[in-house]
Design a protein around this motif. Structure first.
Motif, PDB file in Angstrom:
ATOM      1  N   ALA A 256       0.830  -1.201   0.000  1.00  0.00           N
ATOM      2  CA  ALA A 256       0.000   0.000   0.000  1.00  0.00           C
ATOM      3  C   ALA A 256       0.867   1.253   0.000  1.00  0.00           C
ATOM      4  CB  ALA A 256      -0.934   0.002   1.210  1.00  0.00           C
ATOM      5  N   VAL A 257       1.952   1.207   0.777  1.00  0.00           N
ATOM      6  CA  VAL A 257       2.876   2.344   0.814  1.00  0.00           C
ATOM      7  C   VAL A 257       3.497   2.569  -0.559  1.00  0.00           C
ATOM      8  CG1 VAL A 257       5.026   3.230   1.810  1.00  0.00           C
ATOM      9  CG2 VAL A 257       3.376   2.032   3.268  1.00  0.00           C
ATOM     10  N   ALA A 258       3.811   1.449  -1.264  1.00  0.00           N
ATOM     11  CA  ALA A 258       4.456   1.552  -2.577  1.00  0.00           C
ATOM     12  C   ALA A 258       3.604   2.322  -3.574  1.00  0.00           C
ATOM     13  CB  ALA A 258       4.766   0.154  -3.111  1.00  0.00           C
ATOM     14  N   THR A 259       2.279   2.300  -3.393  1.00  0.00           N
ATOM     15  CA  THR A 259       1.393   3.023  -4.315  1.00  0.00           C
ATOM     16  C   THR A 259       1.398   4.528  -4.046  1.00  0.00           C
ATOM     17  OG1 THR A 259      -0.570   2.762  -2.893  1.00  0.00           O
ATOM     18  CG2 THR A 259      -0.097   0.998  -4.469  1.00  0.00           C
ATOM     19  N   GLY A 406      -7.805   8.307   3.076  1.00  0.00           N
ATOM     20  CA  GLY A 406      -6.733   9.113   2.495  1.00  0.00           C
ATOM     21  C   GLY A 406      -5.757   9.680   3.510  1.00  0.00           C
ATOM     22  N   LEU A 407      -5.445   8.912   4.557  1.00  0.00           N
ATOM     23  CA  LEU A 407      -4.552   9.407   5.608  1.00  0.00           C
ATOM     24  C   LEU A 407      -3.078   9.256   5.260  1.00  0.00           C
ATOM     25  CD1 LEU A 407      -6.427   8.104   8.781  1.00  0.00           C
ATOM     26  CD2 LEU A 407      -6.508  10.392   7.759  1.00  0.00           C
ATOM     27  N   GLY A 408      -2.781   8.579   4.149  1.00  0.00           N
ATOM     28  CA  GLY A 408      -1.398   8.461   3.711  1.00  0.00           C
ATOM     29  C   GLY A 408      -0.552   7.611   4.641  1.00  0.00           C
ATOM     30  N   LEU A 409       0.731   7.936   4.707  1.00  0.00           N
ATOM     31  CA  LEU A 409       1.680   7.143   5.477  1.00  0.00           C
ATOM     32  C   LEU A 409       1.360   7.145   6.967  1.00  0.00           C
ATOM     33  CD1 LEU A 409       4.228   5.430   5.159  1.00  0.00           C
ATOM     34  CD2 LEU A 409       5.589   7.498   5.527  1.00  0.00           C
TER      35      LEU A 409
END
Length: 446
Positions: A256-259, A406-409
């Motif tokens: 998920a982080v890679a996206t 959409g909270l990101g990292l």
């Protein structure tokens, strides 16, 4: 008491130094490779996530061997402890060789299966690093197994000095290969592989000391002992499944982080390296607690097992709090060392400050306390809780926070804390009861 304060210091202080060396060198590795570029940092970090999965498997096997050996020591049967030690060396080395062949032969397919479509330069860095480091898996398995046995003998000083040697070779090799020879990602991978084999050879030779209660003198037989392997695997398999599922879940989260782009991958890699400093005391004391509680359980001293668990947890929380305060204040300076872009630097700072706070509150009961349960043979309970928590909370919540909110990292790291909280509640409840104290007796009856 089976362990005096002097005994605990003799065990814990070298482990803290060993963990400090490992983290410092890992941090230096990332700083050095960052000179090559963010793609190199990202590729190495992706492969390290896979490598850690395998390290966890070898560590689980080593823990199984150490727990069984510790039980025999507590029962005053050093000869049986030595037999268990040799069996785990053979089993772990055989498994490591098989995994090396698999990873080298199918590296491209494995990386694409795990991480999907990523930037070409990131993938090339990942391939190079994976192929070279995969050669070292057998050395890593031997070192981890022998190190766990030395700790079960309350002799962590040996592993500390060998760790110093390994890290010195690694950091010196990196400096030469990255800055001098300009080998890029390969310049980081080759010293890692060489240092692991050197450490394995040195510690393996030291196991032939007849003065040690556990040694390999007269134990060299290339035949598996079914009864001992069964006892070791009873501890190792659930522990290995727990650690493997934990790391596999982290790989899923990393997908998920890679996206989120190269900046997010690099920021996550740096944050993971810095987070290691937060849990430095905990990682060291976890290793110590496995050895201490295994001997107490083997001797039937469950009250002492509880006493040492409480004592070591309190020490861990105190030291972790001090480290967290220092890191929170100095975080902007620490992040600057990694040559990140502005966006990646801000993300790394935000998630690390969040981690600095949460780790003091929830990490110790989540990851230190269950080591006492495992040492008593209560491995099924800890495995089930860990796997359920990982997949439901850390993985599930990560995808929810990332794609729905959409909270990101920061959302990914928030999901991690939810996982910690659930584990802590379950393990504290189990520890307060008495079922874990009879787990080893049930194992013997079976």
């Amino acid at each position: 008491m089976l362990y005096s304060n002097k005994d605990l210091k003799k065990l814990i202080i070298p482990l803290v130094i060993e963990q400090t060396l490992a983290i410092a060198v890992g941090m230096a590795d990332t700083i050095m490779i960052s000179v090559v570029g963010e793609a190199a940092v990202s590729g190495v970090s992706l492969v390290d996530t896979v490598n850690i999965l395998l390290i966890n498997i070898f560590s689980a096997l080593a823990t199984g061997g150490a727990v069984v050996a510790g039980h025999f020591l507590g029962q005053k049967h050093p000869e049986e402890a030595s037999k268990a030690a040799w069996q785990i060396i053979m089993f772990a080395t055989t498994l490591a060789l098989a995994i090396s062949v698999l990873f080298i032969g199918f590296h491209d397919q494995l990386l694409r299966l795990i991480f999907g479509k990523i930037d070409t330069d990131v993938m090339q860095s990942a391939k190079t690093y994976l192929i070279i480091t995969a050669v070292s898996f057998s050395g890593l398995a031997i070192y981890n197994s022998c190190a766990a046995i030395f700790r079960s003998m309350n002799n962590a000083k040996v592993t500390m000095w060998i760790s110093l040697l390994i890290n010195a070779i690694n950091i010196t090799g990196n400096a030469i290969c990255i800055f001098g020879l300009k080998w890029g990602v390969a310049g980081a991978a080759i010293p890692t592989t060489v240092s692991r084999f050197v450490g394995a050879i040195v510690i393996f030779c030291m196991m032939f000391n007849p003065k040690k209660p556990i040694n390999f003198c007269g134990q060299i037989r290339f035949k598996f002992n079914g009864d001992l392997i069964k006892k070791i695997l009873y501890i190792a398999v659930p522990n290995g499944m727990e650690n493997s599922m934990f790391q596999l879940g982290k790989i899923m989260v990393l997908s998920a982080v890679a996206t989120m782009g190269t900046s997010a991958i690099a920021a996550n890699a740096v944050a993971n390296t810095l987070a290691s400093w937060n849990i430095l005391a905990g990682q060291a004391i976890n290793l110590a607690l496995v050895s201490v509680s295994a001997v107490c359980v083997g001797a039937g001293e469950y009250k002492q097992a509880r006493y040492y668990t409480r004592k070591l947890m309190a020490i861990t929380i105190g030291v972790t709090a001090v480290i967290s305060v220092i890191m929170y204040v100095s975080m902007p300076v620490l992040v600057k060392m990694y040559s990140l872009g502005p966006e990646a630097a801000k993300m790394a700072t935000d998630v690390m400050r969040f981690h600095n706070i949460m780790v003091v509150l929830f990490w110790v009961p989540s990851f230190t306390l269950p080591n006492t349960l495992r040492s008593a043979g209560d491995v099924i309970w800890t495995m089930v809780i860990a796997i359920l928590s990982m997949w439901i909370f850390r993985v599930g919540a990560s995808y929810l926070f990332t794609y729905q909110f959409g909270l990101g990292l920061l959302g990914v790291w928030g999901a991690m804390v939810i996982d910690w909280v659930f584990r802590a509640i379950c393990y504290i409840w189990r520890y307060r009861g008495h079922k874990w104290e009879t787990a080893m007796n049930r194992q013997r009856e079976q």
